[in-house]
Design a protein around this motif. Structure first.
Motif, mmCIF file in Angstrom:
data_model
loop_
_atom_site.group_PDB
_atom_site.id
_atom_site.type_symbol
_atom_site.label_atom_id
_atom_site.label_comp_id
_atom_site.label_asym_id
_atom_site.label_seq_id
_atom_site.Cartn_x
_atom_site.Cartn_y
_atom_site.Cartn_z
ATOM 1 N N ILE A 14 0.835 -1.198 0.000
ATOM 2 C CA ILE A 14 0.000 0.000 0.000
ATOM 3 C C ILE A 14 0.873 1.252 0.000
ATOM 4 O O ILE A 14 0.648 2.196 -0.784
ATOM 5 C CB ILE A 14 -0.944 -0.020 1.217
ATOM 6 N N VAL A 15 1.895 1.278 0.862
ATOM 7 C CA VAL A 15 2.799 2.440 0.911
ATOM 8 C C VAL A 15 3.591 2.546 -0.390
ATOM 9 O O VAL A 15 3.833 3.646 -0.894
ATOM 10 C CB VAL A 15 3.727 2.349 2.131
ATOM 11 N N ALA A 16 3.992 1.404 -0.952
ATOM 12 C CA ALA A 16 4.720 1.417 -2.233
ATOM 13 C C ALA A 16 3.863 2.034 -3.333
ATOM 14 O O ALA A 16 4.336 2.844 -4.131
ATOM 15 C CB ALA A 16 5.132 -0.004 -2.609
ATOM 16 N N ALA A 17 2.583 1.666 -3.370
ATOM 17 C CA ALA A 17 1.679 2.195 -4.399
ATOM 18 C C ALA A 17 1.552 3.708 -4.269
ATOM 19 O O ALA A 17 1.591 4.443 -5.273
ATOM 20 C CB ALA A 17 0.317 1.524 -4.295
ATOM 21 N N PHE A 18 1.387 4.196 -3.054
ATOM 22 C CA PHE A 18 1.292 5.643 -2.839
ATOM 23 C C PHE A 18 2.585 6.340 -3.268
ATOM 24 O O PHE A 18 2.548 7.356 -3.981
ATOM 25 C CB PHE A 18 1.017 5.941 -1.370
ATOM 26 N N THR A 19 3.719 5.816 -2.850
ATOM 27 C CA THR A 19 5.007 6.452 -3.134
ATOM 28 C C THR A 19 5.245 6.556 -4.635
ATOM 29 O O THR A 19 5.664 7.613 -5.144
ATOM 30 C CB THR A 19 6.144 5.658 -2.471
ATOM 31 N N LEU A 20 4.962 5.477 -5.354
ATOM 32 C CA LEU A 20 5.206 5.459 -6.798
ATOM 33 C C LEU A 20 4.215 6.347 -7.540
ATOM 34 O O LEU A 20 4.592 7.114 -8.431
ATOM 35 C CB LEU A 20 5.109 4.024 -7.315
ATOM 36 N N LYS A 21 2.933 6.254 -7.178
ATOM 37 C CA LYS A 21 1.915 7.019 -7.902
ATOM 38 C C LYS A 21 2.054 8.511 -7.635
ATOM 39 O O LYS A 21 1.820 9.333 -8.531
ATOM 40 C CB LYS A 21 0.524 6.528 -7.482
ATOM 41 N N LYS A 22 2.462 8.867 -6.415
ATOM 42 C CA LYS A 22 2.637 10.286 -6.098
ATOM 43 C C LYS A 22 3.816 10.865 -6.888
ATOM 44 O O LYS A 22 3.755 12.002 -7.373
ATOM 45 C CB LYS A 22 2.891 10.431 -4.594
ATOM 46 N N ALA A 23 4.887 10.079 -7.023
ATOM 47 C CA ALA A 23 6.079 10.560 -7.732
ATOM 48 C C ALA A 23 5.911 10.514 -9.245
ATOM 49 O O ALA A 23 6.458 11.359 -9.955
ATOM 50 C CB ALA A 23 7.297 9.728 -7.316
ATOM 51 N N GLN A 24 5.144 9.526 -9.740
ATOM 52 C CA GLN A 24 4.976 9.349 -11.187
ATOM 53 C C GLN A 24 3.488 9.134 -11.506
ATOM 54 O O GLN A 24 3.073 8.014 -11.822
ATOM 55 C CB GLN A 24 5.818 8.160 -11.663
ATOM 56 N N PRO A 25 2.692 10.171 -11.392
ATOM 57 C CA PRO A 25 1.239 10.009 -11.551
ATOM 58 C C PRO A 25 0.808 9.498 -12.919
ATOM 59 O O PRO A 25 -0.295 8.957 -13.061
ATOM 60 C CB PRO A 25 0.706 11.427 -11.289
ATOM 61 N N GLN A 26 1.678 9.648 -13.917
ATOM 62 C CA GLN A 26 1.313 9.201 -15.265
ATOM 63 C C GLN A 26 1.466 7.691 -15.434
ATOM 64 O O GLN A 26 0.928 7.110 -16.392
ATOM 65 C CB GLN A 26 2.179 9.922 -16.309
ATOM 66 N N ARG A 27 2.192 7.038 -14.522
ATOM 67 C CA ARG A 27 2.435 5.601 -14.649
ATOM 68 C C ARG A 27 1.258 4.800 -14.131
ATOM 69 O O ARG A 27 0.577 5.196 -13.192
ATOM 70 C CB ARG A 27 3.689 5.200 -13.858
ATOM 71 N N ASP A 28 1.022 3.632 -14.767
ATOM 72 C CA ASP A 28 0.034 2.681 -14.263
ATOM 73 C C ASP A 28 0.674 1.886 -13.138
ATOM 74 O O ASP A 28 1.728 1.267 -13.305
ATOM 75 C CB ASP A 28 -0.415 1.722 -15.371
#
Length: 443
Positions: A14-28
């Motif tokens: 869950i924390v990984a998903a937030f960290t990645l999506k916040k930094a790279q919102p364009q990525r799936d």
């Protein structure tokens, strides 16, 4: 553009998903979870009527990382439904006495006067070696080892010292002030003076910690994170040291450009090398846990949020007393309690609700005239990790082999050696992925 796959939907995923999506919102970003629920043990609760019970004492607390805490707890700070707990109040039961001051065994003057710590030149200390070095012969043989043996039936001389931490048997609480501040025994005590204690949170509506997990999932979905449930990973399709597809047990596949592995490392090793997985299993097992959930009609006799039970004459490992921290008050006249029993004691044939209740009365946690309004038993097969000597060095070597073999697999959270407690998982996952993103290793 291929997706970033996060394997494992526990709090690390869950924390990984937030960290990645916040930094790279364009990525799936897609979280892949084998079970029906995200959150791991934090996402599972048992229901008795309208009341929820957790898998033991799980009270979310701040990580002290401002950006992460704002996402994890931002909505909770403002919501009166959530209790803000300024200090989690643990107690312990040892040598026939309930100590409501701390969850670790308490120091006392007779311990302070001891000066028999053992010197050691060993590079790799076993659990026993570490105890002798830090606490000396008396505390090792009369306090720590008898308590540890209650939870772990194997020889403590074969165990990694880290195992002590899982059962709060790595330190003494408090300090009588009579020993030198330079001794190792002094360094092993817990001193809270001047320390900022993270705020913890718990819902007051009779629900469990899974309520928090559901909130985090909803926040991730608002960010555009997707979830795949009931997908057990059984294989990896690779090309030129990169994982291109994840293979599931229903023969379906998932294309990806990066794999963030947040599930325990033992779930990844069979996909890399069955022999290496079998070798690792000789160092690393998990305890079984039996849970007894109760609803009582009267308040508990102690104000503790939970009690660690080190005394070998009683069976519980830990007792969670929900209404002491949930803020539900007395008007419900329903007081929830979860008792965890681990290891060989969890398999005792005569261990039932009546026997556990009798022991709670003997420990002074509930009164003899308390009535059970409801009860339930359940089991957890994968409990605390029992790491034999050499497990950590072996795990680190295996992790290095995995990341050397696959250029686009990143191990975070529970997949990292020595990362077990939920706050450690959240902090290490967030910091590691932030660093990798900044270094351009995930893009």
């Amino acid at each position: 553009m291929s997706s970033i796959a996060i394997v494992g939907g526990g709090i690390g995923g869950i924390v990984a998903a937030f960290t990645l999506k916040k930094a790279q919102p364009q990525r799936d970003v897609v979280v892949i979870e084998a079970s029906p629920n995200v959150g791991g043990l934090l996402g599972v609760s048992h229901q008795l009527d309208s009341l929820s019970f957790d898998i033991g004492t799980h009270i979310p607390a701040e990580t002290m990382i401002a950006e992460l805490d704002e996402w994890l707890f931002g909505a909770l700070y403002k919501d009166d439904l959530w209790q803000k707990i300024t200090r989690i109040h643990g107690g312990n039961y040892f040598e026939g006495r309930l100590d409501e001051n701390h969850h670790n065994i308490q120091s006392n003057a007779s311990y302070d006067d001891l000066n028999d710590t053992v010197t050691s030149s060993k590079k790799e200390l076993s659990c026993v070696d570490d105890y002798l070095y830090r606490f000396g012969t008396y505390l090792t043989n009369n306090v720590f080892l008898p308590s540890l043996e209650k939870f772990i039936p194997c020889n403590a001389a074969e165990l990694e010292p880290e195992v002590q931490r899982y059962f709060a048997l790595d330190r003494l609480s408090q300090h009588s002030g009579s020993s030198s501040s330079n001794c190792r025994l002094h360094d092993s005590r817990i001193h809270m003076q001047g320390k900022r204690i993270p705020i913890a949170f718990y819902t007051s509506n009779g629900k469990g910690v899974s309520e928090w997990i559901a909130l985090l999932r909803a926040q991730l979905e608002q960010l555009g994170v997707k979830f795949l449930h009931g997908k057990k990973t059984v294989g990896l399709e690779t090309n030129n040291h990169n994982v291109e597809k994840i293979i599931f047990d229903d023969d379906s596949t998932f294309e990806c450009c990066q794999v963030i592995w947040s599930a325990p490392i033992e779930s990844l090793l069979p996909l890399v090398s069955r022999q290496r997985s079998e070798d690792f299993s000789t160092y690393y097992q998990r305890t079984k846990i039996k849970l007894f959930h109760f609803v009582f009609d009267t308040p508990y006799l102690t104000p503790c949020h939970y009690v660690n039970c080190f005394d070998s004459r009683v069976d519980p490992y830990r007792v969670t007393l929900y209404e002491n921290f949930s803020g539900r008050g007395d008007k419900q006249k329903a007081y929830r309690c979860t008792v965890e029993v681990i290891g060989e004691r969890a398999q005792k044939p005569n261990l039932n609700e009546a026997e556990i209740f009798r022991q709670l009365v003997d420990m002074g946690i509930v009164s003899a005239d308390t009535k059970m309004m409801g009860s339930h038993q359940t089991q957890v097969l994968n409990g605390f990790p029992i790491k034999r000597l050499g497990a950590l060095s072996n795990a680190r070597k295996l992790c290095d082999e995995v990341t050397d073999t696959f250029d686009n697999i990143h191990l975070v959270g529970s997949a990292e050696p020595s990362t077990f407690f939920s706050n450690d998982v959240m902090i290490r996952t967030f910091n590691l992925l932030k660093t990798k993103i900044e270094e351009g290793k995930i893009g």
